[in-house]
Write a protein that holds these residues in place. Structure first.
Motif, short mmCIF file in Angstrom:
data_model
loop_
_atom_site.label_atom_id
_atom_site.label_comp_id
_atom_site.label_asym_id
_atom_site.label_seq_id
_atom_site.Cartn_x
_atom_site.Cartn_y
_atom_site.Cartn_z
N ASP A 293 31.33 29.21 8.77
CA ASP A 293 30.48 29.76 7.72
C ASP A 293 29.31 30.56 8.29
O ASP A 293 28.69 30.18 9.28
CB ASP A 293 29.93 28.62 6.85
CG ASP A 293 31.03 27.98 6.02
OD1 ASP A 293 32.06 28.63 5.80
OD2 ASP A 293 30.84 26.82 5.59
N LEU A 294 29.04 31.70 7.63
CA LEU A 294 27.95 32.58 8.03
C LEU A 294 26.68 32.21 7.26
O LEU A 294 26.66 32.24 6.03
CB LEU A 294 28.32 34.04 7.75
CG LEU A 294 29.56 34.56 8.48
CD1 LEU A 294 30.02 35.88 7.87
CD2 LEU A 294 29.29 34.73 9.97
N ASN A 295 25.62 31.86 7.98
CA ASN A 295 24.36 31.50 7.36
C ASN A 295 23.43 32.71 7.32
O ASN A 295 23.42 33.54 8.24
CB ASN A 295 23.69 30.37 8.14
CG ASN A 295 24.49 29.08 8.08
OD1 ASN A 295 24.33 28.29 7.17
ND2 ASN A 295 25.36 28.87 9.06
N VAL B 67 26.24 29.54 1.84
CA VAL B 67 26.77 30.25 3.01
C VAL B 67 27.86 31.22 2.56
O VAL B 67 28.37 31.12 1.44
CB VAL B 67 27.36 29.28 4.05
CG1 VAL B 67 26.29 28.33 4.58
CG2 VAL B 67 28.53 28.51 3.47
N VAL B 68 28.19 32.14 3.42
CA VAL B 68 29.29 33.08 3.17
C VAL B 68 30.50 32.61 3.96
O VAL B 68 30.40 32.35 5.16
CB VAL B 68 28.88 34.52 3.55
CG1 VAL B 68 30.09 35.45 3.47
CG2 VAL B 68 27.77 35.02 2.65
N HIS B 69 31.62 32.50 3.26
CA HIS B 69 32.84 31.96 3.86
C HIS B 69 33.83 33.09 4.09
O HIS B 69 34.57 33.48 3.18
CB HIS B 69 33.43 30.89 2.93
CG HIS B 69 34.54 30.10 3.54
ND1 HIS B 69 34.37 29.28 4.63
CD2 HIS B 69 35.86 30.01 3.21
CE1 HIS B 69 35.52 28.70 4.95
NE2 HIS B 69 36.44 29.14 4.10
N SER C 158 30.19 30.34 14.55
CA SER C 158 31.01 30.31 15.77
C SER C 158 32.25 31.16 15.52
O SER C 158 32.83 31.12 14.43
CB SER C 158 31.40 28.88 16.14
OG SER C 158 32.22 28.30 15.14
N ILE C 159 32.61 31.93 16.51
CA ILE C 159 33.76 32.82 16.42
C ILE C 159 34.70 32.50 17.58
O ILE C 159 34.30 32.58 18.74
CB ILE C 159 33.33 34.30 16.47
CG1 ILE C 159 32.39 34.62 15.30
CG2 ILE C 159 34.56 35.22 16.43
CD1 ILE C 159 31.84 36.03 15.32
N LEU D 223 26.92 38.30 16.57
CA LEU D 223 27.16 37.81 15.21
C LEU D 223 26.97 36.30 15.14
O LEU D 223 26.39 35.78 14.18
CB LEU D 223 28.57 38.19 14.76
CG LEU D 223 28.88 39.68 14.61
CD1 LEU D 223 30.34 39.88 14.22
CD2 LEU D 223 27.97 40.34 13.59
N SER D 224 27.46 35.59 16.15
CA SER D 224 27.32 34.14 16.17
C SER D 224 25.86 33.72 16.21
O SER D 224 25.45 32.77 15.52
CB SER D 224 28.05 33.55 17.39
OG SER D 224 29.44 33.82 17.33
#
Length: 336
Positions: free
Chosen positions: A81-83, A169-171, A198-199, A191-192
């Motif tokens: 998930d992107l915070n 968050v963005v999924h 985490s990517i 980005l991480s």
């Protein structure tokens, strides 16, 4: 050590065509005589026993939106998930672009580079969760008169992510990326860090490769220049490869002998039988037993898959099929 590009090529077209283009009686015999090898499943691993073949409800206009993904070799990554990722206000995307651009320029401090990153929403890509819209990321070297693309990435949502999605968050669990590995690593590190995510690279385990091969065998098409399906196997403890080629018609006819094409549910027993049939055919025709040889690549006129997590699609109608499967795979990996 990298694999040698040379390979042993086994021509199967003539034998494969003769094997399948027989009477219905022989086709029936195929169903009953081929024994499926018994595979032991690790106790700590959940294994799917049935998969529904999802046919995205897209018209020709929708498929055109996938045009930019066609005929490109993509590496697949899964993203947590992107915070603090503000996807509701595209006006913030220029700021993300400036952050990524500055980070990349400073990372390549020993080289004279001028890189420009851009984030763009892709609402026209249909068939996925439309709450978190896909995002297209491009990084170009703009120091030349003609900008040169050095990185391209596409963040995609899952098909149905309501149950697994956290609030706030963005999924976007799927990332398709291409470009030099050194640039990809730096982009993903940035980005991480910025979005507390985490990517990670995604590989296609043997079981998943078998599912994809079997489920899509009934849909593959011949092209003007390519009428074959290729399986590439690695040789344990060696860098050589073995490549087996079958006619498209052989693969489709074999699958139709095992699976009713009107049934959208594919059973694990059918997948095992399909793959073991190919192994048995190889052993019977050239005396080569590939049971223990790992499958590392599968290529058709429509698409190709690599176990290292690379995918290339040449036919538009296959792009949403493959993306949906990859999205489900990434979702499952994030859950576990």
């Amino acid at each position: 050590m990298s694999r040698r590009k040379s390979s042993i090529l086994l021509p199967f077209n003539l034998n494969a065509t003769k094997t399948v283009n027989q009477t219905d009686e022989n086709a029936t015999a195929l169903r009953t005589t081929i024994k499926t090898p018994q595979f032991k499943t690790p106790a700590n691993r959940r294994r799917r026993t049935v998969v529904e073949i999802v046919e995205p409800e897209l018209d020709e206009n929708d498929l055109e939106e996938f045009e930019d993904l066609k005929r490109k070799m993509w590496s697949v990554y899964r993203v947590s998930d992107l915070n603090s990722f503000d996807h509701t206000k595209p006006t913030t995307f220029p700021r993300y672009g400036r952050i990524l651009s500055r980070y990349l320029v400073s990372s390549f401090s020993t080289q004279a580079v001028t890189l420009q990153a851009k984030f763009v929403l892709k609402p026209d890509i249909q068939g996925f969760d439309q709450e978190d819209l896909p995002v297209h990321i491009k990084v170009e070297d703009v120091q030349l008169s003609q900008p040169r693309l050095v990185y391209e990435g596409l963040l995609l949502s899952a098909r149905k992510s309501e149950e697994s999605k956290a609030d706030g968050v963005v999924h976007l669990p799927v990332l398709l990326a291409r470009g030099p590995l050194s640039v990809r690593d730096k982009v993903h590190h940035c980005l991480s860090a910025v979005f507390s995510s985490s990517i990670n690279e995604v590989s296609f385990p043997t079981d998943d490769m078998h599912w994809m091969i079997a489920a899509w065998s009934g849909f593959i098409n011949e092209s003007r220049n390519n009428k074959e399906v290729s399986f590439m196997y690695g040789i344990p403890s060696r860098t050589d490869t073995i490549q087996c080629q079958y006619s498209v018609n052989f693969i489709k006819d074999l699958w139709s002998c095992i699976h009713d094409m009107d049934n959208r549910d594919v059973e694990l027993s059918e997948v095992k039988r399909f793959y073991s049939s190919l192994i048995k055919h190889t052993a019977n025709t050239v005396g080569l037993n590939l049971t223990n040889a790992p499958l590392i690549m599968y290529k058709t006129p429509d698409f190709e898959l690599h176990t290292v997590g690379k995918v290339k699609v040449n036919t538009l109608e296959f792009i949403p099929r493959i993306l949906h499967f990859i999205a489900d795979l990434c979702e499952k990996k994030l859950e576990t």
